[in-house]
Design a protein around this motif. Structure first.
Motif, PDB file in Angstrom:
ATOM      1  N   GLY A 191       0.882  -0.938   0.070  1.00  0.00           N
ATOM      2  CA  GLY A 191      -0.111  -0.221  -0.055  1.00  0.00           C
ATOM      3  C   GLY A 191       0.908   1.114   0.115  1.00  0.00           C
ATOM      4  N   GLU A 194       3.094   6.015  -3.353  1.00  0.00           N
ATOM      5  CA  GLU A 194       4.421   6.177  -3.928  1.00  0.00           C
ATOM      6  C   GLU A 194       5.151   5.076  -4.803  1.00  0.00           C
ATOM      7  OE1 GLU A 194       3.690   5.361  -0.951  1.00  0.00           O
ATOM      8  OE2 GLU A 194       5.427   4.653   0.466  1.00  0.00           O
ATOM      9  N   LEU A 195       4.382   3.802  -4.610  1.00  0.00           N
ATOM     10  CA  LEU A 195       4.781   2.742  -5.219  1.00  0.00           C
ATOM     11  C   LEU A 195       4.462   2.235  -6.525  1.00  0.00           C
ATOM     12  CD1 LEU A 195       3.881   0.145  -1.995  1.00  0.00           C
ATOM     13  CD2 LEU A 195       6.153   1.579  -2.674  1.00  0.00           C
ATOM     14  N   TYR A 208      10.026   1.979  -5.952  1.00  0.00           N
ATOM     15  CA  TYR A 208       9.477   0.438  -6.481  1.00  0.00           C
ATOM     16  C   TYR A 208       9.086  -0.300  -5.160  1.00  0.00           C
ATOM     17  CZ  TYR A 208      11.261   1.392 -11.155  1.00  0.00           C
ATOM     18  OH  TYR A 208      11.714   1.934 -12.513  1.00  0.00           O
ATOM     19  N   ASP A 209       7.784  -1.012  -5.408  1.00  0.00           N
ATOM     20  CA  ASP A 209       7.395  -1.899  -4.410  1.00  0.00           C
ATOM     21  C   ASP A 209       8.326  -2.917  -4.265  1.00  0.00           C
ATOM     22  OD1 ASP A 209       6.088  -3.752  -2.890  1.00  0.00           O
ATOM     23  OD2 ASP A 209       4.636  -4.188  -4.617  1.00  0.00           O
ATOM     24  N   SER A 210       9.052  -2.900  -3.324  1.00  0.00           N
ATOM     25  CA  SER A 210      10.012  -4.148  -2.878  1.00  0.00           C
ATOM     26  C   SER A 210       9.448  -5.041  -2.038  1.00  0.00           C
ATOM     27  CB  SER A 210      11.556  -3.604  -2.604  1.00  0.00           C
ATOM     28  OG  SER A 210      11.294  -2.672  -1.438  1.00  0.00           O
ATOM     29  N   ASN A 211       8.804  -4.645  -1.014  1.00  0.00           N
ATOM     30  CA  ASN A 211       8.456  -5.578  -0.032  1.00  0.00           C
ATOM     31  C   ASN A 211       7.570  -6.659  -0.496  1.00  0.00           C
ATOM     32  OD1 ASN A 211       9.308  -3.660   1.555  1.00  0.00           O
ATOM     33  ND2 ASN A 211       7.323  -2.885   2.496  1.00  0.00           N
ATOM     34  N   SER A 257       1.884  -4.827   3.841  1.00  0.00           N
ATOM     35  CA  SER A 257       3.084  -4.068   4.410  1.00  0.00           C
ATOM     36  C   SER A 257       2.587  -2.571   4.046  1.00  0.00           C
ATOM     37  CB  SER A 257       4.435  -4.386   4.020  1.00  0.00           C
ATOM     38  OG  SER A 257       4.513  -3.989   2.518  1.00  0.00           O
ATOM     39  N   ALA A 258       3.084  -1.795   5.037  1.00  0.00           N
ATOM     40  CA  ALA A 258       3.002  -0.195   5.279  1.00  0.00           C
ATOM     41  C   ALA A 258       1.631   0.232   5.389  1.00  0.00           C
ATOM     42  CB  ALA A 258       3.244   0.263   3.936  1.00  0.00           C
ATOM     43  N   VAL A 260       0.438   0.942   8.275  1.00  0.00           N
ATOM     44  CA  VAL A 260      -0.127   0.535   9.759  1.00  0.00           C
ATOM     45  C   VAL A 260       0.368   1.539  10.710  1.00  0.00           C
ATOM     46  CG1 VAL A 260      -0.755  -1.999   9.264  1.00  0.00           C
ATOM     47  CG2 VAL A 260       1.806  -1.155   9.964  1.00  0.00           C
ATOM     48  N   SER A 261       1.021   2.529  10.608  1.00  0.00           N
ATOM     49  CA  SER A 261       1.653   3.165  11.627  1.00  0.00           C
ATOM     50  C   SER A 261       0.573   4.481  11.804  1.00  0.00           C
ATOM     51  CB  SER A 261       3.158   3.672  11.450  1.00  0.00           C
ATOM     52  OG  SER A 261       3.354   4.598  10.491  1.00  0.00           O
ATOM     53  N   ASP A 266      -2.697   6.269   6.645  1.00  0.00           N
ATOM     54  CA  ASP A 266      -2.676   4.737   6.813  1.00  0.00           C
ATOM     55  C   ASP A 266      -3.970   4.215   7.388  1.00  0.00           C
ATOM     56  OD1 ASP A 266       0.130   5.247   6.549  1.00  0.00           O
ATOM     57  OD2 ASP A 266       0.464   5.186   8.863  1.00  0.00           O
ATOM     58  N   ASN A 307       8.751  -0.147   6.193  1.00  0.00           N
ATOM     59  CA  ASN A 307      10.207   0.280   5.508  1.00  0.00           C
ATOM     60  C   ASN A 307      10.672  -1.240   5.380  1.00  0.00           C
ATOM     61  OD1 ASN A 307      11.278   2.657   5.832  1.00  0.00           O
ATOM     62  ND2 ASN A 307      10.487   2.737   7.941  1.00  0.00           N
ATOM     63  N   PRO A 308      11.627  -1.538   4.226  1.00  0.00           N
ATOM     64  CA  PRO A 308      11.773  -2.824   3.696  1.00  0.00           C
ATOM     65  C   PRO A 308      12.473  -3.693   4.732  1.00  0.00           C
ATOM     66  CG  PRO A 308      12.169  -1.032   2.136  1.00  0.00           C
ATOM     67  CD  PRO A 308      11.781  -0.510   3.278  1.00  0.00           C
TER      68      PRO A 308
HETATM   69  P1  AMP Z   1       4.407   3.581   5.724  1.00  0.00           P
HETATM   70  O1  AMP Z   1       4.170   2.463   6.687  1.00  0.00           O
HETATM   71  O2  AMP Z   1       3.368   3.640   4.876  1.00  0.00           O
HETATM   72  O3  AMP Z   1       4.365   4.902   6.358  1.00  0.00           O
HETATM   73  O4  AMP Z   1       5.739   3.398   5.018  1.00  0.00           O
HETATM   74  C1  AMP Z   1       6.886   3.476   5.538  1.00  0.00           C
HETATM   75  C2  AMP Z   1       8.114   3.376   4.743  1.00  0.00           C
HETATM   76  O5  AMP Z   1       8.176   2.218   3.978  1.00  0.00           O
HETATM   77  C3  AMP Z   1       8.070   4.673   3.451  1.00  0.00           C
HETATM   78  O6  AMP Z   1       9.362   5.227   3.399  1.00  0.00           O
HETATM   79  C4  AMP Z   1       7.315   3.921   2.533  1.00  0.00           C
HETATM   80  O7  AMP Z   1       7.591   4.473   1.194  1.00  0.00           O
HETATM   81  C5  AMP Z   1       8.190   2.345   2.449  1.00  0.00           C
HETATM   82  N1  AMP Z   1       7.404   1.325   1.681  1.00  0.00           N
HETATM   83  C6  AMP Z   1       6.012   1.400   2.070  1.00  0.00           C
HETATM   84  N2  AMP Z   1       5.667   0.155   1.289  1.00  0.00           N
HETATM   85  C7  AMP Z   1       6.652  -0.146   0.627  1.00  0.00           C
HETATM   86  C8  AMP Z   1       7.044  -1.185  -0.167  1.00  0.00           C
HETATM   87  N3  AMP Z   1       6.178  -2.215  -0.519  1.00  0.00           N
HETATM   88  N4  AMP Z   1       8.165  -1.391  -0.653  1.00  0.00           N
HETATM   89  C9  AMP Z   1       9.236  -0.636  -0.296  1.00  0.00           C
HETATM   90  N5  AMP Z   1       9.100   0.475   0.458  1.00  0.00           N
HETATM   91  C10 AMP Z   1       7.777   0.576   0.862  1.00  0.00           C
END
Ligand code: AMP
Ligand code: MG
Length: 411
Positions: A191, A194-195, A208-211, A257-258, A260-261, A266, A307-308
Motif C-alpha cells: 500500500g 509512492e509505489l 518501487y514496491d520491493s516489500n 506491508s505499510a 499501519v503506523s 494509514d 520500511n523494507p
Molecule cells: P508507511 O508505513 O506507509 O508509512 O511506509 C513506511 C516507509 O516504507 C515509507 O518510506 C514507504 O515509502 C516505505 N514502503 C512502504 N511500502 C513499501 C513497499 N512495498 N516497498 C518498499 N518500500 C515501502
C-alpha cells in the motif's frame, strides 16, 4: 508495549496445521510428510548378488587357490532382473550379475576378478566352465533379503521434510504418491501512493514496491504458495478493495506491508476493523515497532511495517512461526550462534536486530555491521549473512563483547 515473545505467543495461538494433500512422488521434494511411512516390503526384497561373478557352493571351492584353481561347470546365466530356473548341484556354478537374484543351492558369489572369466567382452555368452582362483566364505557377496529394512518397519516419521534421499527411498519401496501438508496459501498486498511495480519507468517522488517481492519470496522459501496481489493507493476505498480481493482468493493468511503506523494516510487498520478485528501493537523491538495482527473476513491478517528491513525482520519474527504452525512443524526457535562484536554497538534498550557479516575465525564467529542500520537500507541486509540480537535493556556493547545472532543462510 509488548515484548517480542508476548506478541509471538499471542499470534501463534491463532494457527493450526492445514490439511493433508497427496502429491506425486516426483513433486514431493521439500514437502512435509504428514503420515509415517512404513515399508510395504523387505529391502532387499530377495537375496541378490552384490558383484558381477559366479554363484557357487562354498564346499566346492574350499581348496581353490591361484596355482590350484577349482573348475566348475557353468549351468546357468542370471542377468539382473531374472530368476534362475535351476538349483546348483555339487560342482556347478551360475554366472550372475550385480543385483540378480541368487539361485537356490548357491551360498556365496565369487567375483569375476577371482576367476578366469574376467576378460570377457560385453555381450559374451557365459563360459561352459569357470576356474575359480580363491576359496570363499558362506554368504560372501550376497545381499540378504531384509538386510536393510524389514516389512512393516517405520522408515520416515510424520513431520519430516522430504529430502532427495527420502524420495529415492520411497521410490525404492514402490511408493508413487505421498501424503504431505498442503502448501498454505498466502496473499501479499502493498500500500502506498509512492509505489510502482518494477519494470515501470521510475517517476519523480516514487519508489518501487520491493516489500511484496521480499515477502513473497520469504513465504515461498518457507514452503507456502505465495501470491502478490499488487498495490493499493492511499485511500480507504483502494485499501478496502484490495483486501476484499485478497479475501476472495480464500488464502490461509493475508500479509500487507505499510500503512499501519500513525501516518495521515494509514488506512489499513480502519479497513481491517470494518470487516474483522485487529490488534495493533507496538512491539518493543527495532527495527519494526508497529505491528498489526488480526483477521479480515475471518482470514488471519498481518500488517507489517512499510520500511523494507522492518518488514523483513517482522516476517522472520512473527510471520515465520505462524507459517510453521500452518505447516504443522514444531515452531522451532531459530538456532542462535554466539558471536563476538568487532564494532561497538549502541542501542536504545529495545530488543534490536542488526545486520552484520559474521565469519568464523579460529573457532569463533566475529561480527561486523554492514553499514548504517536505517530500516530503509535494504542493501545492508543484502550484504549481511546474520542478524545480531541485542536483548532488551542492553544499551551498549563494546567491541569484543559476545551477543547472539541468527544466521541468514536460509533466508
Ligand atoms: P508507511 O508505513 O506507509 O508509512 O511506509 C513506511 C516507509 O516504507 C515509507 O518510506 C514507504 O515509502 C516505505 N514502503 C512502504 N511500502 C513499501 C513497499 N512495498 N516497498 C518498499 N518500500 C515501502
Ligand atoms: Mg505509506
Amino acid at each position: 508495549m509488548l515484548s517480542v515473545k508476548e506478541a509471538q505467543e499471542q499470534i501463534n495461538s491463532h494457527f493450526k496445521p492445514v490439511e493433508t494433500t497427496f502429491v506425486p512422488l516426483d513433486q514431493s521434494a521439500g514437502r512435509i510428510l504428514t503420515e509415517a511411512l512404513c515399508a510395504s516390503a523387505d529391502q532387499p526384497a530377495f537375496d541378490n548378488s552384490s558383484v558381477d561373478g559366479f554363484a557357487i557352493r562354498v564346499q566346492d571351492i574350499l581348496s581353490a587357490s591361484q596355482n590350484n584353481p577349482v573348475s566348475l561347470r557353468v549351468v546357468a546365466d542370471i542377468p539382473a532382473g531374472s530368476m534362475a530356473q535351476i538349483s546348483l548341484a555339487a560342482g556347478q556354478a551360475a554366472r550372475i550379475m550385480t543385483g540378480a537374484a541368487t539361485p537356490p543351492g548357491a551360498d556365496a558369489i565369487v567375483m569375476m576378478e577371482d576367476t578366469d572369466a574376467n576378460q570377457q567382452v560385453s555381450g559374451a555368452n557365459a563360459p561352459a566352465n569357470v576356474n575359480v582362483f580363491k576359496s570363499g566364505l558362506s554368504g560372501q557377496n550376497i545381499r540378504r533379503r531384509a538386510a536393510d529394512i524389514s516389512i512393516g518397519q517405520e522408515i520416515l516419521p510424520a513431520g519430516v521434510i522430504l529430502r532427495p534421499q527420502d524420495i529415492g527411498m520411497l521410490a525404492m519401496l514402490g511408493v508413487s504418491r505421498v501424503a504431505v501438508r498442503r502448501k498454505p496459501k498466502i496473499v501479499i498486498v502493498s500500500g502506498g501512493n509512492e509505489l510502482l511495480q518494477p519494470g515501470a519507468p521510475l517517476e519523480p517522488g516514487k519508489i518501487y514496491d520491493s516489500n511484496s517481492y521480499t515477502l513473497a519470496a520469504l513465504a515461498a522459501n518457507s514452503g507456502c504458495e505465495a501470491r502478490r496481489l499488487g498495490v493499493a493507493l492511499d485511500s480507504y476505498e483502494a485499501v478496502h478493495n484490495l483486501l476484499a480481493q485478497a479475501a476472495e482468493a480464500q488464502p490461509d493468511l493475508i500479509i500487507s506491508s505499510a500503512g499501519v503506523s500513525v501516518g495521515a494516510f494509514d488506512y489499513v487498520r480502519d479497513v481491517v476493523e470494518s470487516d474483522g478485528n485487529i490488534d495493533f501493537w507496538k512491539v518493543n523491538m527495532r527495527p519494526g515497532k508497529p505491528l498489526a495482527f488480526g483477521s479480515f473476513r475471518d482470514i488471519p491478517f498481518f500488517g507489517l511495517p512499510g520500511n523494507p528491513v522492518s518488514s523483513f525482520v517482522s516476517f522472520l519474527l512473527f510471520v515465520q512461526p505462524a507459517l510453521e504452525r500452518l505447516l504443522g512443524l514444531e515452531s522451532g526457535q531459530k538456532k542462535r550462534l554466539r558471536v563476538t562484536l568487532m564494532d561497538a554497538i549502541e542501542s536504545d534498550g529495545r530488543e534490536s536486530y542488526l545486520r552484520a557479516i559474521i565469519k568464523l575465525e579460529n573457532g569463533k564467529y566475529l561480527a561486523t555491521l554492514t553499514g548504517h542500520q536505517g530500516s530503509g537500507n535494504l542493501y545492508s541486509l543484502v550484504q549481511a549473512n546474520a542478524l545480531l540480537i541485542i536483548p532488551s535493556g542492553v544499551k551498549s556493547c563494546p567491541p569484543g563483547s559476545e551477543v547472539e545472532a541468527w544466521s541468514l543462510e536460509n533466508n
